[in-house]
Design a protein around this motif. Structure first.
Motif, short mmCIF file in Angstrom:
data_model
loop_
_atom_site.label_atom_id
_atom_site.label_comp_id
_atom_site.label_asym_id
_atom_site.label_seq_id
_atom_site.Cartn_x
_atom_site.Cartn_y
_atom_site.Cartn_z
N GLN A 144 9.58 -121.02 -79.87
CA GLN A 144 9.67 -120.31 -78.70
C GLN A 144 10.83 -120.59 -77.83
OE1 GLN A 144 6.22 -121.50 -76.47
NE2 GLN A 144 4.74 -120.51 -77.84
N TYR A 145 11.47 -119.64 -77.51
CA TYR A 145 12.89 -119.72 -76.73
C TYR A 145 12.38 -120.17 -75.30
CZ TYR A 145 15.80 -118.28 -80.69
OH TYR A 145 16.32 -117.90 -81.88
N ASP A 195 14.62 -121.48 -71.38
CA ASP A 195 15.68 -121.58 -70.72
C ASP A 195 15.30 -122.98 -69.65
OD1 ASP A 195 14.41 -120.61 -68.58
OD2 ASP A 195 15.32 -118.62 -68.46
N LYS A 253 18.35 -125.31 -72.37
CA LYS A 253 18.20 -123.77 -72.81
C LYS A 253 18.19 -123.99 -74.14
CE LYS A 253 20.29 -119.29 -72.99
NZ LYS A 253 21.36 -118.53 -72.50
N LYS A 266 15.29 -123.95 -78.15
CA LYS A 266 14.30 -123.67 -78.79
C LYS A 266 13.31 -124.56 -78.93
CE LYS A 266 15.25 -121.09 -82.82
NZ LYS A 266 15.10 -120.69 -84.19
N LYS A 309 21.13 -124.71 -79.07
CA LYS A 309 21.88 -124.12 -80.32
C LYS A 309 23.21 -124.57 -80.85
CE LYS A 309 23.18 -119.27 -81.16
NZ LYS A 309 23.08 -117.73 -80.69
#
Length: 171
Positions: free
Chosen positions: A90-91, A93, A116, A118, A149
């Motif tokens: 799930q992403y 932030d 932010k 995953k 990321k």
């Protein structure tokens, strides 16, 4: 007279813990003393934990439940990742809710991601033993693991360093 080797020397250096050696601590201070600690590793993994200044530590109250069901259709425990690129994660932030912490005095605290990336894992051990948040906050009591990321510089502008945080908390 023979003396065992470990008694023959005195160590003058205190060795840092694994957390101190491999992670960089950053703190996010929120309203209502809902502070979190982010443990950044050089491989872009970030552990989300409660900061020592969180209201739960000040109240000296037991934790009744850690609830990862944060919405009508969103349960963080259903986060299933697979493979090298962590497909299915799930992403989240900085403002995403990771869990709700319910205390014995009926107070409820919302724990936000603060970073932010995953969501790789939530600590399901907290469901069975929620007081790990109090007793082992930076180790067994972590809340979640977030993978930032790759190739993107992590945004640390919303947090303060350990030195800055210690100055504010100790005042």
């Amino acid at each position: 007279m023979a003396v065992p080797l470990e008694e023959s020397i005195t160590l003058s250096v205190t060795y840092p813990s694994v957390i101190d050696r491999y992670f960089t601590r950053r703190y996010i201070q929120r309203d209502g003393d809902n502070d979190t600690c982010l443990l950044y590793h050089s491989n872009k993994i970030c552990l989300v934990t409660l900061a020592k200044s969180h209201a739960i530590f000040k109240k000296d109250v037991a934790i009744k439940k850690v609830n990862f069901k944060v919405g009508e259709k969103l349960d963080r425990t259903n986060n299933k990742v697979s493979g090298k690129k962590k497909h299915g994660g799930q992403y989240v932030d900085e403002h995403s809710i990771l869990c709700l912490v319910e205390c014995e005095d009926d107070s409820v605290y919302t724990v936000r991601a603060g970073v932010k990336g995953k969501l790789v894992e939530v600590n399901e051990h907290l469901i069975g033993d929620p007081n790990l948040l109090l007793t082992k906050a930076e180790t067994d009591g972590y809340i979640a693991v977030v993978l930032q990321k790759l190739g993107v510089e992590c945004n640390m502008s919303n947090s303060v360093s350990k030195e800055e945080y210690d100055k504010v908390v100790d005042e």
